[in-house]
Design a protein around this motif. Structure first.
Motif, mmCIF file in Angstrom:
data_model
loop_
_atom_site.group_PDB
_atom_site.id
_atom_site.type_symbol
_atom_site.label_atom_id
_atom_site.label_comp_id
_atom_site.label_asym_id
_atom_site.label_seq_id
_atom_site.Cartn_x
_atom_site.Cartn_y
_atom_site.Cartn_z
ATOM 1 N N THR A 117 24.221 31.883 28.008
ATOM 2 C CA THR A 117 23.595 33.245 29.129
ATOM 3 C C THR A 117 24.380 31.935 30.030
ATOM 4 O O THR A 117 25.287 32.851 31.491
ATOM 5 N N ASN A 118 24.307 30.783 30.534
ATOM 6 C CA ASN A 118 24.398 30.279 31.462
ATOM 7 C C ASN A 118 26.167 30.381 31.771
ATOM 8 O O ASN A 118 26.685 30.223 33.335
ATOM 9 N N ASP A 119 27.104 29.577 31.109
ATOM 10 C CA ASP A 119 28.476 29.958 31.346
ATOM 11 C C ASP A 119 29.102 31.678 31.609
ATOM 12 O O ASP A 119 29.839 31.538 32.307
ATOM 13 N N PHE A 120 28.256 32.627 30.623
ATOM 14 C CA PHE A 120 28.151 33.905 31.732
ATOM 15 C C PHE A 120 27.664 34.183 33.307
ATOM 16 O O PHE A 120 29.013 34.003 33.684
ATOM 17 N N MET A 121 27.330 33.367 32.907
ATOM 18 C CA MET A 121 25.924 33.636 34.754
ATOM 19 C C MET A 121 27.467 33.011 35.687
ATOM 20 O O MET A 121 27.782 33.410 36.489
ATOM 21 N N GLU A 122 28.047 31.973 35.178
ATOM 22 C CA GLU A 122 28.910 31.073 35.948
ATOM 23 C C GLU A 122 30.134 32.050 36.321
ATOM 24 O O GLU A 122 30.346 31.046 37.197
ATOM 25 N N LYS A 123 30.363 31.990 35.232
ATOM 26 C CA LYS A 123 31.244 32.728 34.924
ATOM 27 C C LYS A 123 31.726 34.052 36.392
ATOM 28 O O LYS A 123 32.628 34.233 36.990
ATOM 29 N N ALA A 124 30.779 34.916 35.825
ATOM 30 C CA ALA A 124 30.221 35.642 36.806
ATOM 31 C C ALA A 124 30.518 35.613 38.380
ATOM 32 O O ALA A 124 31.052 36.358 38.504
ATOM 33 N N THR A 125 29.847 34.458 38.526
ATOM 34 C CA THR A 125 29.469 34.097 39.799
ATOM 35 C C THR A 125 31.422 34.468 40.582
ATOM 36 O O THR A 125 31.299 34.487 41.254
ATOM 37 N N TRP A 126 31.462 32.912 39.376
ATOM 38 C CA TRP A 126 32.929 32.611 39.834
ATOM 39 C C TRP A 126 34.134 34.120 40.643
ATOM 40 O O TRP A 126 34.636 33.922 41.815
ATOM 41 N N THR A 127 34.093 34.779 39.051
ATOM 42 C CA THR A 127 34.210 36.122 39.060
ATOM 43 C C THR A 127 34.163 36.944 40.305
ATOM 44 O O THR A 127 35.214 37.778 40.735
ATOM 45 N N LEU A 128 33.466 36.987 40.806
ATOM 46 C CA LEU A 128 32.814 37.973 41.526
ATOM 47 C C LEU A 128 33.030 37.417 43.077
ATOM 48 O O LEU A 128 33.631 38.288 43.984
ATOM 49 N N GLY A 129 32.535 36.331 43.106
ATOM 50 C CA GLY A 129 33.122 35.733 44.489
ATOM 51 C C GLY A 129 34.652 35.433 44.333
ATOM 52 O O GLY A 129 35.064 35.990 45.590
ATOM 53 N N GLY A 130 35.876 35.418 43.902
ATOM 54 C CA GLY A 130 36.710 35.406 44.062
ATOM 55 C C GLY A 130 37.637 36.781 44.356
ATOM 56 O O GLY A 130 38.398 37.615 44.296
ATOM 57 N N THR A 131 36.544 38.133 44.020
ATOM 58 C CA THR A 131 37.299 39.947 43.729
ATOM 59 C C THR A 131 36.800 39.664 45.339
ATOM 60 O O THR A 131 37.496 40.402 45.593
ATOM 61 N N ILE A 132 35.732 39.105 45.677
ATOM 62 C CA ILE A 132 35.051 39.664 47.241
ATOM 63 C C ILE A 132 36.443 39.138 47.810
ATOM 64 O O ILE A 132 36.895 39.727 49.050
ATOM 65 N N ILE A 133 36.226 37.958 48.025
ATOM 66 C CA ILE A 133 38.204 37.176 48.410
ATOM 67 C C ILE A 133 39.327 37.824 48.302
ATOM 68 O O ILE A 133 39.696 38.565 49.922
ATOM 69 N N VAL A 134 39.435 38.040 47.378
ATOM 70 C CA VAL A 134 41.034 38.842 47.399
ATOM 71 C C VAL A 134 40.713 40.275 48.029
ATOM 72 O O VAL A 134 41.562 40.849 48.537
ATOM 73 N N LEU A 135 39.696 41.012 48.096
ATOM 74 C CA LEU A 135 39.667 42.043 48.267
ATOM 75 C C LEU A 135 39.276 42.363 49.904
ATOM 76 O O LEU A 135 39.935 43.022 50.121
ATOM 77 N N ILE A 136 38.797 41.083 50.406
ATOM 78 C CA ILE A 136 38.514 41.161 52.058
ATOM 79 C C ILE A 136 40.172 40.959 52.385
ATOM 80 O O ILE A 136 41.085 41.462 53.796
ATOM 81 N N LEU A 137 40.494 39.642 51.444
ATOM 82 C CA LEU A 137 42.229 39.579 52.677
ATOM 83 C C LEU A 137 43.211 40.409 51.984
ATOM 84 O O LEU A 137 44.580 41.420 52.761
#
Length: 116
Positions: free
Chosen positions: A50-70
């Protein structure tokens, strides 16, 4: 152009809300969802991942937000190309009427004829 901007903004908001949910579900000491649903031990019933999934989800969502904003800045930030307008004709004024300059000399007084 407005529909693309609106779509990107909606996607950014959805990703931001999901990021908040994922971050709030994590426990800074490693418990998080694993301690809520799986008990105190994270090694029981495969909750360890669960912790691995949550960490990957956090990084993925953060990267997705940055890409969408750019992407939204690149797509919607371009200046609009306006059709070149015809140059405005320069208005010229007609010169003022020239008048004779006023005489600076006083005319000679003619002697008045004696009255009869």
């Amino acid at each position: 152009m407005d529909t693309i901007f609106t779509l990107l903004m909606v996607l950014i908001m959805i990703a931001s809300i999901l990021l908040v949910i994922v971050v709030m579900a994590q426990n800074p000491k490693g418990g998080g969802l694993s301690s809520t649903f799986g008990g105190a031990s994270s090694a029981q019933f495969g909750v360890q991942r669960t912790n691995d999934f949550m960490e990957k989800a956090t990084w993925t969502l953060g990267g997705t937000i940055i890409v969408l904003i750019l992407l939204s800045v690149v797509i919607t930030g371009k200046p609009s190309v306006a059709a070149p307008s015809a140059p405005q004709p320069v208005k010229t004024e007609a010169p003022a009427k020239s008048t004779a300059p006023a005489s600076t000399t006083t005319p000679a007084q003619t002697p008045a004829a004696p009255a009869k």
